[in-house]
Each structure stands twice: as structure tokens, then as C-alpha cells.
Design a protein around this motif. Sequence first.
Motif, PDB file in Angstrom:
ATOM      1  N   TYR A  98       0.828  -1.211   0.000  1.00 38.66           N
ATOM      2  CA  TYR A  98       0.000   0.000   0.000  1.00 38.66           C
ATOM      3  C   TYR A  98       0.860   1.257   0.000  1.00 38.66           C
ATOM      4  O   TYR A  98       0.633   2.182  -0.774  1.00 38.66           O
TER       5      TYR A  98
ATOM      6  N   PHE B 291       0.966   3.956  -2.914  1.00 40.29           N
ATOM      7  CA  PHE B 291       0.547   5.308  -2.566  1.00 40.29           C
ATOM      8  C   PHE B 291       1.593   6.335  -2.983  1.00 40.29           C
ATOM      9  O   PHE B 291       1.266   7.376  -3.550  1.00 40.29           O
TER      10      PHE B 291
ATOM     11  N   LEU C 165       1.066   9.325  -5.584  1.00 46.35           N
ATOM     12  CA  LEU C 165       1.267  10.710  -5.164  1.00 46.35           C
ATOM     13  C   LEU C 165       2.184  11.441  -6.141  1.00 46.35           C
ATOM     14  O   LEU C 165       1.919  12.578  -6.542  1.00 46.35           O
ATOM     15  N   ILE C 166       3.260  10.769  -6.567  1.00 44.27           N
ATOM     16  CA  ILE C 166       4.176  11.407  -7.511  1.00 44.27           C
ATOM     17  C   ILE C 166       3.481  11.626  -8.851  1.00 44.27           C
ATOM     18  O   ILE C 166       3.587  12.693  -9.459  1.00 44.27           O
TER      19      ILE C 166
ATOM     20  N   LEU D  24     -12.369   5.307   5.183  1.00 42.17           N
ATOM     21  CA  LEU D  24     -11.631   6.561   5.392  1.00 42.17           C
ATOM     22  C   LEU D  24     -10.313   6.542   4.628  1.00 42.17           C
ATOM     23  O   LEU D  24      -9.968   7.503   3.928  1.00 42.17           O
ATOM     24  N   ILE D  25      -9.596   5.411   4.717  1.00 46.29           N
ATOM     25  CA  ILE D  25      -8.301   5.333   4.033  1.00 46.29           C
ATOM     26  C   ILE D  25      -8.509   5.393   2.523  1.00 46.29           C
ATOM     27  O   ILE D  25      -7.764   6.063   1.808  1.00 46.29           O
TER      28      ILE D  25
ATOM     29  N   ASN E 228      -9.215   9.020   1.570  1.00 39.90           N
ATOM     30  CA  ASN E 228      -7.971   9.780   1.638  1.00 39.90           C
ATOM     31  C   ASN E 228      -7.083   9.483   0.441  1.00 39.90           C
ATOM     32  O   ASN E 228      -6.503  10.388  -0.155  1.00 39.90           O
ATOM     33  N   SER E 229      -6.986   8.182   0.086  1.00 38.05           N
ATOM     34  CA  SER E 229      -6.121   7.824  -1.033  1.00 38.05           C
ATOM     35  C   SER E 229      -6.660   8.392  -2.333  1.00 38.05           C
ATOM     36  O   SER E 229      -5.889   8.876  -3.163  1.00 38.05           O
TER      37      SER E 229
ATOM     38  N   THR F 178      -8.348  11.094  -2.642  1.00 33.87           N
ATOM     39  CA  THR F 178      -8.074  12.530  -2.658  1.00 33.87           C
ATOM     40  C   THR F 178      -6.649  12.835  -3.098  1.00 33.87           C
ATOM     41  O   THR F 178      -6.411  13.835  -3.764  1.00 33.87           O
ATOM     42  N   LEU F 179      -5.708  11.963  -2.752  1.00 31.62           N
ATOM     43  CA  LEU F 179      -4.320  12.271  -3.090  1.00 31.62           C
ATOM     44  C   LEU F 179      -3.846  11.616  -4.387  1.00 31.62           C
ATOM     45  O   LEU F 179      -2.671  11.677  -4.697  1.00 31.62           O
ATOM     46  N   THR F 180      -4.735  10.986  -5.157  1.00 34.59           N
ATOM     47  CA  THR F 180      -4.305  10.393  -6.423  1.00 34.59           C
ATOM     48  C   THR F 180      -4.714  11.285  -7.585  1.00 34.59           C
ATOM     49  O   THR F 180      -5.549  12.160  -7.422  1.00 34.59           O
ATOM     50  N   PRO F 181      -4.132  11.073  -8.781  1.00 35.63           N
ATOM     51  CA  PRO F 181      -4.252  12.042  -9.877  1.00 35.63           C
ATOM     52  C   PRO F 181      -5.678  12.453 -10.214  1.00 35.63           C
ATOM     53  O   PRO F 181      -6.491  11.628 -10.594  1.00 35.63           O
TER      54      PRO F 181
END
Lengths: 125, 164
Positions: free
Chosen positions: B66, B70, B74-75, B110-111, B114-115, B117-120
Motif C-alpha cells: 500500500y 501510494f 502521489l508522484i 476513510l483510508i 484519503n487515497s 483525494t491524493l491520487t491524480p
Amino acid sequence: MDIFKLIGAIMLLGGSLSLLVAAIGMLKMPDVYNRVQVATKASTFGAIFSFLGLAIIKFEHWFTGENWLGRVIILIIFIYITNPVSSHVLMRAAYFMRFPLSKLTKTDVLRDDTNSNLLKEPKNE
Amino acid sequence: MKAKNLIVSFSVLMIAWLLLNWTLDPLIVAIGIGLSLLISVLFCSKCTVFEGIKLGPKAFAYTFVYILVFIRELIKANMDVTKRVLTPGLNIEPGIVKIKTNLKSKMARLILANSITLTPGTFTIHVEGEYFYIHWISTEAVDIEEATQKIANTFENILKELYE
């Protein structure tokens, strides 16, 4: 250990460039939703990258001497948990206060569902 | 499920203590064990936060999977954002789509949110039961199943191994 200081400084620079991109994106994007979206991603990455750079600058030895790695890992975990949640709350509040979506928007399933009573809209008080 | 709650909360507290102190000095470790035990017995003998979590070597390995996935996402997300911001003109097609998740536990949801939200290009606006409403900066699919496939499947498959 000058090489660590150099790598760390480059990473700090990369993090601040990412924050700069977030700032430019805030000015460029057409509506509140796209602004929050751009700002969240770039600022999370910028903060995490800067913290890693800080840990590398302060690195002396794994166990003896000064080492900020543990503290930096805890900071990164907190940023990972809190940053998306706070932005999500901001965006959700903006949506249910009916801030206008930009004209480029193609589809809005959430509005369709609230209009057809599939889900209740939270009251803003 | 009392023992599992205690084990999970104790290890979270203990890892945080060790990271903050960054030493294996026996006195410090002993104080950490005492405090973590006290806090987890006092506050987490009946808590429901860690309900669906799986323990065991497989779940442990998937935690690292994970984290790696992740970091990759993120990158990728940041390269995507940088490209959109720095190329002249507005090349966006925003839209709000709906996806459906199979995860049952609240923590896993929740996870996942969150994931996402932070992916492209994707951002969770609203969560209603098993449906997530996603603001997508380049709407590629409106249909629920197609959108789920494109947005959530990578993380959902990993989280299935971590949570019941």
C-alpha cells in the motif's frame, strides 16, 4: 557529510517548487473545486518532500548523534491523515453552500441525486 | 475482539513513542511499554476504531505494498497537477461522478477516501454509505462501474487484504 546537506537542500527546493505550483494553480483554476483540488495535491507533496529533505540535512548517524528521521516520519503520517480530510471538509461545505461550478463542468451526479431525493442534503446553519 | 483492540492500539502507541525518542535505551523502552499499556487499557478496551483490521504476515506485507503504491500515485498526481498548471490554457474537464465501494469497515473507507483525494485528478466530495461522490478534474467516465474501475480499484484491492 556535505553530500547529505546538498541532497537535502535539493529536496527542500523541490518541495518549495511544488508549493509554488500550488500557488499558481490557485490563481489559474476557474472555480473553488478545482482550486482546492490543485492546492491539496501540490501542498501535500511539497510538505512531505520538504520534511524528507530536512531529515536528510539533519542526518548524522543512524543511532548515535542527531537524527530527525523518526520525528519526520510522524509529521508525514499526520500530514497524510489531516490534509486530505480538511480539504474534503472545505470542498463539501463549499458544495452544499451552492458555490457555482465552473462552466466547463461536464456532469454533476451529486446534484442529480439530491434533486431526485436519493440522498438528503445537509442543512447549512 | 478485546485482545485485538489492545494489540493494535498498543503497537500504534509504542511505534509512535519509539519514533519520537529514536533510541533503544532500556529505561525509555520500559517507560514506553508501561505508558502504552496503560493508555490502551484505559481508552481502547472497548473502542471500535480498529474493528475490521486484519492481523498476520499477509496483512503486514500488504501494508508495504500500500505504501509503495501510494507513493507512486502521489508522484503521478503531482506530475499531473504540474502539467495542468504550467501548460498555457485550461485543459480541464471537471465533473462530479459517483463510485461504489465494497469495503465494509469505516476505517477502510476513510483510508480509501484519503487515497482517492491524493491520487491524480480525483477528490472525494461526499460519502453516503457505500457511495462516494468524486470531483474529477478530467472526467473520463460517468457510469458508476466504469468510474469505480478507473478511480478506486487499485487501492480497493489492496485494502481488501488489510481490512475485512
